[in-house]
Scaffold this motif. Structure first.
Motif, PDB file in Angstrom:
ATOM      1  N   UNK A 239       0.788  -1.238   0.101  1.00  0.00           N
ATOM      2  CA  UNK A 239      -0.061   0.012   0.086  1.00  0.00           C
ATOM      3  C   UNK A 239       0.853   1.342   0.198  1.00  0.00           C
ATOM      4  N   UNK A 240       2.123   1.187   0.403  1.00  0.00           N
ATOM      5  CA  UNK A 240       3.087   2.517   0.378  1.00  0.00           C
ATOM      6  C   UNK A 240       3.246   2.869  -1.029  1.00  0.00           C
ATOM      7  N   UNK A 241       3.185   2.087  -1.933  1.00  0.00           N
ATOM      8  CA  UNK A 241       3.515   2.357  -3.330  1.00  0.00           C
ATOM      9  C   UNK A 241       2.158   3.040  -3.776  1.00  0.00           C
ATOM     10  N   UNK A 242       0.917   3.035  -3.122  1.00  0.00           N
ATOM     11  CA  UNK A 242      -0.374   3.295  -3.723  1.00  0.00           C
ATOM     12  C   UNK A 242      -0.975   4.310  -3.077  1.00  0.00           C
ATOM     13  N   UNK A 243      -0.481   4.851  -2.028  1.00  0.00           N
ATOM     14  CA  UNK A 243      -1.012   6.042  -1.222  1.00  0.00           C
ATOM     15  C   UNK A 243       0.113   7.190  -1.411  1.00  0.00           C
ATOM     16  N   UNK A 244      -0.550   8.454  -1.387  1.00  0.00           N
ATOM     17  CA  UNK A 244       0.232   9.555  -1.481  1.00  0.00           C
ATOM     18  C   UNK A 244      -0.170  10.553  -0.465  1.00  0.00           C
ATOM     19  N   UNK A 245       0.075  12.051  -0.412  1.00  0.00           N
ATOM     20  CA  UNK A 245      -0.117  13.032   0.416  1.00  0.00           C
ATOM     21  C   UNK A 245      -1.606  13.211   0.565  1.00  0.00           C
ATOM     22  N   UNK A 246      -2.348  12.889  -0.699  1.00  0.00           N
ATOM     23  CA  UNK A 246      -3.547  13.181  -0.660  1.00  0.00           C
ATOM     24  C   UNK A 246      -4.831  12.162  -0.349  1.00  0.00           C
ATOM     25  N   UNK A 247      -4.160  11.025   0.046  1.00  0.00           N
ATOM     26  CA  UNK A 247      -5.020  10.014   0.384  1.00  0.00           C
ATOM     27  C   UNK A 247      -5.595  10.202   1.653  1.00  0.00           C
ATOM     28  N   UNK A 248      -6.923   9.748   1.755  1.00  0.00           N
ATOM     29  CA  UNK A 248      -7.540   9.993   3.083  1.00  0.00           C
ATOM     30  C   UNK A 248      -7.247   8.797   4.119  1.00  0.00           C
ATOM     31  N   UNK A 249      -6.591   9.128   5.062  1.00  0.00           N
ATOM     32  CA  UNK A 249      -6.177   8.147   5.983  1.00  0.00           C
ATOM     33  C   UNK A 249      -6.639   8.510   7.243  1.00  0.00           C
TER      34      UNK A 249
END
Length: 490
Positions: A239-249
């Motif tokens: 998942x580290x390769x699929x999320x970025x700073x704009x992903x809702x976490x």
């Protein structure tokens, strides 16, 4: 010369001395006692658990009429009949690429959801999460909530402790057995396998796979729990390769919470953050982590920490949402006094959506336009031909007819492309000159026939091609397949 003697100090082995107890290379698991949370996310998790478990246990019992001789089951992987049924869809072995397409769609959908909302799959619908949640619910019913379970584990063995522990494990094993039992219902006719399983008449594979899933459910959901997500599952690392700073976490809003510390009722909130360091977010976490430490591999985004924090914020008369679904960009913007912006439409999310739509349309088009009747012709390899006493040459073939419809179908078979050739089908006789032979195939059936074609080698090359044609008697639909014809002459 001064003699120096090395002695053990502080209970440790002296340098150069072999240790009495070599240190372990593995850290012992710390038991986690998640506290019951109350709130909208906990209620949503109860709902998702009920729906997903209901789907898993009930779907094999849904009936779907399919015709005589075929199990009337809506969802069935019929390996004996070489078919997979999913309500009105049926997939044959030669159409296995549809299953591959479904797996690709599932992966892309997971990528899209992760890039938008983080690990919501892990927090709500992953089987490990669902069954672990169910097991914790059973554990809480027998042993109480967090504090009661901790006290019970530290107490010496007694009748009260024994019956609670034994009762919990019995229910766990029952759930695990029902899980394995429901699994085999997807591979056999559910009413039949449910009846024969307890009479010893079920296939050996049914007992094997039921036992395997019973064991794995009990071990993974009952004893390993968060270790599966942390060490066994590859998804936290992918998942580290699929999320970025704009992903809702699930995010601790440090811009609002820091500096943290205890707070008294009559104390002012000036010069401090809203976090009172109550650690309720840690106590409800099934992974045992502190969300305030930032993004962590172990976090499954179940959002129970949001419920726990919101409950505390209400009690201390502060706004809720100190822990919430948020983005790194938004938190950093607020920390700088700027207005946060959210960006759901990004290159990766648009790309995933386009791929999902394109593959879905391609699969729908392929399935709706596929033929309901297929056949192929396979030439004998040994011997490649036979020379008869009258000098003519005979080649042998195997015809495979596949009827994918729900009706019995009759087709006329003829051979073209060879002058003055005769053919016969073993069991049906010879075709008249220039004529055809009629065969029938059952609904959802596969039929195989031996075809013998005989021709004079004069005016024929060493290797030529004939055409086998089938014509549906009812619809007039025609299908053809080419096959080589060998004479052996130069």
């Amino acid at each position: 010369m001064t003699k120096v003697t090395l002695i053990k100090a502080g209970g440790r082995d002296a340098p150069g001395q072999k240790p009495e107890h070599p240190p372990s290379l593995y850290e012992k698991r710390n038991q986690i006692y998640p506290k019951l949370a109350h709130g909208k996310f906990r209620s949503f998790k109860w709902l998702v658990m009920a729906v997903t478990l209901g789907i898993y246990y009930l779907i094999p019992w849904i009936r779907w009429p399919r015709g005589e001789g075929i199990p009337d089951q809506a969802v069935l992987a019929d390996f004996a009949g070489e078919k997979f049924y999913f309500f009105f869809l049926q997939i044959w072995p030669q159409e296995i690429y549809y299953l591959g397409g479904l797996l690709i769609l599932a992966a892309l959908a997971l990528f899209l959801v992760t890039s938008l909302f983080g690990r919501v799959w892990c927090g709500y619908t992953c089987p490990q999460t669902v069954w672990t949640d169910l097991y914790i619910w059973v554990e809480r019913a027998f042993e109480g909530d967090r504090a009661a379970r901790m006290r019970l584990d530290h107490q010496p063995m007694s009748f009260n402790k024994a019956w609670r522990k034994i009762g919990k494990h019995i229910v766990w094993l029952l759930i695990a057995f029902l899980t394995g039992g429901a699994f085999i219902l997807y591979w056999h006719d559910a009413p039949t396998i449910a009846r024969t399983f307890f009479t010893g008449e079920a296939p050996l594979t049914a007992y094997f796979f039921a036992g395997i899933l019973t064991f794995t459910t009990y071990a993974l959901a009952g004893t390993m729990r968060e270790q599966v997500c942390t060490y066994l599952c590859p998804w936290p690392r992918i998942q580290g390769a699929l999320t970025d700073e704009h992903a809702l976490n699930v995010t601790y809003r440090y811009d609002r919470g820091e500096p943290r510390g205890p707070h008294r009722k009559d104390q002012s909130w000036e010069g401090r953050g809203d976090c009172i360091d109550c650690k309720q977010c840690i106590q409800v976490c099934p992974m045992g982590i502190d969300i305030r430490d930032g993004a962590q591999l172990e976090c499954i985004h179940c959002a129970l920490c949001i419920d726990a924090c919101d409950d505390i914020m209400k009690k201390v008369d502060r706004p809720t949402g100190l822990i919430a679904y948020d983005t790194d960009v938004a938190v950093a913007a607020r920390a700088c006094g700027e207005k946060p912006r959210y960006k759901l439409l990004r290159t990766r999310t648009v790309l995933y959506a386009i791929l999902i739509a394109a593959i879905s349309l391609l699969m729908v088009w392929g399935y709706t336009s596929k033929s309901t009747y297929e056949f192929n012709v396979l030439k004998d390899r040994s011997p490649p031909f036979i020379r008869l006493s009258d000098g003519r040459i005979r080649n042998g073939y195997t015809l495979k007819l596949v009827n994918k419809s729900t009706d019995v179908r009759a087709v006329d078979i003829s051979v073209e492309g060879l002058p003055e050739a005769d053919f016969e089908i073993i069991g049906l006789g010879s075709a008249p000159d220039g004529g055809s032979l009629q065969v029938t195939t059952d609904a959802h059936g596969v039929a195989r026939y031996r075809l013998l074609v005989t021709a004079s080698p004069e005016s024929l090359p060493r290797r030529t091609t004939l055409t086998v044609q089938i014509k549906d008697v009812a619809t007039g639909e025609i299908a053809e397949a080419d096959a080589p014809f060998t004479t052996g002459d130069q």
